[in-house]
Motif scaffolding. Sequence first.
Motif, mmCIF file in Angstrom:
data_model
loop_
_atom_site.group_PDB
_atom_site.id
_atom_site.type_symbol
_atom_site.label_atom_id
_atom_site.label_comp_id
_atom_site.label_asym_id
_atom_site.label_seq_id
_atom_site.Cartn_x
_atom_site.Cartn_y
_atom_site.Cartn_z
ATOM 1 N N LEU A 20 0.177 -16.571 -13.618
ATOM 2 C CA LEU A 20 -0.916 -15.732 -13.132
ATOM 3 C C LEU A 20 -2.189 -16.563 -13.152
ATOM 4 C CD1 LEU A 20 -0.194 -12.404 -15.088
ATOM 5 C CD2 LEU A 20 0.551 -13.014 -12.776
ATOM 6 N N LYS A 21 -2.846 -16.648 -11.996
ATOM 7 C CA LYS A 21 -4.020 -17.518 -11.892
ATOM 8 C C LYS A 21 -5.334 -16.741 -11.997
ATOM 9 C CE LYS A 21 -1.366 -20.708 -9.039
ATOM 10 N NZ LYS A 21 -1.165 -21.273 -7.684
ATOM 11 N N ASP A 22 -5.406 -15.627 -11.297
ATOM 12 C CA ASP A 22 -6.652 -14.839 -11.307
ATOM 13 C C ASP A 22 -6.333 -13.466 -10.725
ATOM 14 O OD1 ASP A 22 -9.207 -13.913 -11.394
ATOM 15 O OD2 ASP A 22 -9.931 -15.081 -9.687
ATOM 16 N N VAL A 23 -5.761 -12.604 -11.548
ATOM 17 C CA VAL A 23 -5.284 -11.303 -11.082
ATOM 18 C C VAL A 23 -6.259 -10.207 -11.509
ATOM 19 C CG1 VAL A 23 -3.451 -9.572 -11.304
ATOM 20 C CG2 VAL A 23 -2.873 -12.003 -11.056
ATOM 21 N N SER A 24 -6.754 -9.455 -10.537
ATOM 22 C CA SER A 24 -7.674 -8.346 -10.813
ATOM 23 C C SER A 24 -7.295 -7.146 -9.954
ATOM 24 C CB SER A 24 -9.124 -8.743 -10.505
ATOM 25 O OG SER A 24 -9.539 -9.837 -11.291
ATOM 26 N N PHE A 25 -7.171 -5.981 -10.576
ATOM 27 C CA PHE A 25 -6.943 -4.736 -9.851
ATOM 28 C C PHE A 25 -7.154 -3.566 -10.811
ATOM 29 C CE2 PHE A 25 -2.720 -5.932 -11.446
ATOM 30 C CZ PHE A 25 -2.306 -4.757 -12.076
ATOM 31 N N ASP A 26 -7.299 -2.370 -10.247
ATOM 32 C CA ASP A 26 -7.434 -1.134 -11.023
ATOM 33 C C ASP A 26 -6.379 -0.142 -10.564
ATOM 34 O OD1 ASP A 26 -9.786 -2.107 -12.253
ATOM 35 O OD2 ASP A 26 -11.011 -1.365 -10.598
ATOM 36 N N VAL A 27 -6.015 0.760 -11.460
ATOM 37 C CA VAL A 27 -5.185 1.907 -11.093
ATOM 38 C C VAL A 27 -5.906 3.152 -11.599
ATOM 39 C CG1 VAL A 27 -2.917 2.991 -11.165
ATOM 40 C CG2 VAL A 27 -3.093 0.505 -11.430
ATOM 41 N N ASN A 28 -6.177 4.083 -10.690
ATOM 42 C CA ASN A 28 -6.903 5.298 -11.035
ATOM 43 C C ASN A 28 -5.966 6.473 -11.273
ATOM 44 O OD1 ASN A 28 -9.547 4.086 -10.568
ATOM 45 N ND2 ASN A 28 -9.011 4.149 -8.389
ATOM 46 N N ALA A 29 -6.434 7.445 -12.010
ATOM 47 C CA ALA A 29 -5.669 8.673 -12.223
ATOM 48 C C ALA A 29 -5.447 9.367 -10.881
ATOM 49 C CB ALA A 29 -6.419 9.597 -13.177
ATOM 50 N N GLY A 30 -4.228 9.880 -10.668
ATOM 51 C CA GLY A 30 -3.922 10.607 -9.438
ATOM 52 C C GLY A 30 -3.670 9.737 -8.233
ATOM 53 N N GLU A 31 -3.359 8.455 -8.445
ATOM 54 C CA GLU A 31 -3.058 7.584 -7.305
ATOM 55 C C GLU A 31 -1.879 6.668 -7.617
ATOM 56 O OE1 GLU A 31 -5.990 4.769 -6.026
ATOM 57 O OE2 GLU A 31 -5.801 3.548 -7.818
ATOM 58 N N VAL A 32 -1.285 6.179 -6.535
ATOM 59 C CA VAL A 32 -0.196 5.203 -6.636
ATOM 60 C C VAL A 32 -0.715 3.868 -6.112
ATOM 61 C CG1 VAL A 32 2.142 4.596 -5.920
ATOM 62 C CG2 VAL A 32 1.523 7.004 -6.222
ATOM 63 N N LEU A 33 -0.675 2.850 -6.964
ATOM 64 C CA LEU A 33 -1.011 1.499 -6.514
ATOM 65 C C LEU A 33 0.285 0.737 -6.281
ATOM 66 C CD1 LEU A 33 -3.214 -0.744 -6.065
ATOM 67 C CD2 LEU A 33 -2.646 -1.511 -8.373
ATOM 68 N N GLY A 34 0.474 0.299 -5.050
ATOM 69 C CA GLY A 34 1.634 -0.525 -4.726
ATOM 70 C C GLY A 34 1.319 -1.981 -5.031
ATOM 71 N N TYR A 35 2.114 -2.570 -5.911
ATOM 72 C CA TYR A 35 1.905 -3.964 -6.323
ATOM 73 C C TYR A 35 3.022 -4.781 -5.698
ATOM 74 C CZ TYR A 35 0.441 -7.677 -9.591
ATOM 75 O OH TYR A 35 -0.046 -8.836 -10.155
ATOM 76 N N ILE A 36 2.708 -5.499 -4.632
ATOM 77 C CA ILE A 36 3.772 -6.090 -3.823
ATOM 78 C C ILE A 36 3.681 -7.608 -3.769
ATOM 79 C CG2 ILE A 36 4.033 -4.009 -2.422
ATOM 80 C CD1 ILE A 36 2.487 -5.404 -0.194
ATOM 81 N N GLY A 37 4.838 -8.196 -3.588
ATOM 82 C CA GLY A 37 4.971 -9.643 -3.505
ATOM 83 C C GLY A 37 6.436 -9.990 -3.659
ATOM 84 N N PRO A 38 6.861 -11.165 -3.223
ATOM 85 C CA PRO A 38 8.274 -11.542 -3.343
ATOM 86 C C PRO A 38 8.628 -11.851 -4.794
ATOM 87 C CG PRO A 38 7.016 -13.411 -2.569
ATOM 88 C CD PRO A 38 6.057 -12.251 -2.648
ATOM 89 N N ASN A 39 9.914 -12.028 -5.039
ATOM 90 C CA ASN A 39 10.347 -12.409 -6.379
ATOM 91 C C ASN A 39 9.699 -13.732 -6.760
ATOM 92 O OD1 ASN A 39 12.033 -10.164 -6.580
ATOM 93 N ND2 ASN A 39 13.750 -11.226 -5.623
ATOM 94 N N GLY A 40 9.159 -13.794 -7.978
ATOM 95 C CA GLY A 40 8.525 -15.022 -8.447
ATOM 96 C C GLY A 40 7.036 -15.083 -8.192
#
Length: 292
Positions: A20-40
């Motif tokens: 992990l080089k520089d990962v930033s994100f939020d997940v709020n109440a009442g929402e679905v955050l899709g976290y996508i990317g290939p294997n690895g």
Amino acid sequence: MVKVVEVKGLQKNFGKFQALKDVSFDVNAGEVLGYIGPNGAGKSTTIRTLLGIIRANGGSAKIFGKDVWTDAIEIHKQIAYVPGDVYLWPNLSGGEIIDLFLKLHGKGNAIKRDELIKKFELDPKKKARSYSKGNRQKIALIAALSSDAELYIFDEPTSGLDPLMEAIFQEEVGRLKAAGKAILLSSHILSEVEKLADRVAVIRKGEIVETGSLEDLRHLTRYQYKIETGQVPTGLETLSSVHDLKIDGTKASFQADSDKVDEILSTITQYGVKKLESMPPTLEDLFMRHYE
């Protein structure tokens, strides 16, 4: 909106390899955050860090405003987690394992458990050693969905499930969202994320390369058009907003920038439009743009 998960500049190294080089994100109440990317790409490493299984080398990660490493025990009381590969005790039955998980969590709903066992068509009396991968996945999903949590973390949750069972999972996620729960859905099955996610974060080689709502991100990609006209639509060849143009007599297919619809319509109406199809870009189009 209430921020349930806050990740800022997260970094994780395994020896010389920077997962992990520089990962930033939020997940709020009442929402679905899709976290996508290939294997690895770093999805599971991010989740293992959020669960307090591994310690980050830099940045910060908080759940419910608490540090994921130092306050892991308190955080776990209010989360439910489903991994992509489920390993179970071979000599216990499915029902015994579900009950054990619910007892460990402390906030299980027996009525919901029984309802989900029927929905997922699971035989809870069989020993875990006899279960297929799909049935092992069902055990973890039933246990998580029967728990009363504030944050649900799903890491490739439908791996091994058939389409009917996937649909039941999607229905249950919709129920959680309506109840104001926060959901982090990590997957490389883009159609699943597209159906469920309010926002997506695309991770590529340990870095977030795109984040936002699906509608926001679709503005960055092109629409696909198919048309049929009374005359050969040669005027399309002169438009800079038109890409991958293929003309076959009075039929044409092409991609076009989403903010140039007026220009395209004014051009093709000169040729007498008989048929017009417009398809918005899919999440897969967006995804592939970052990986080609």
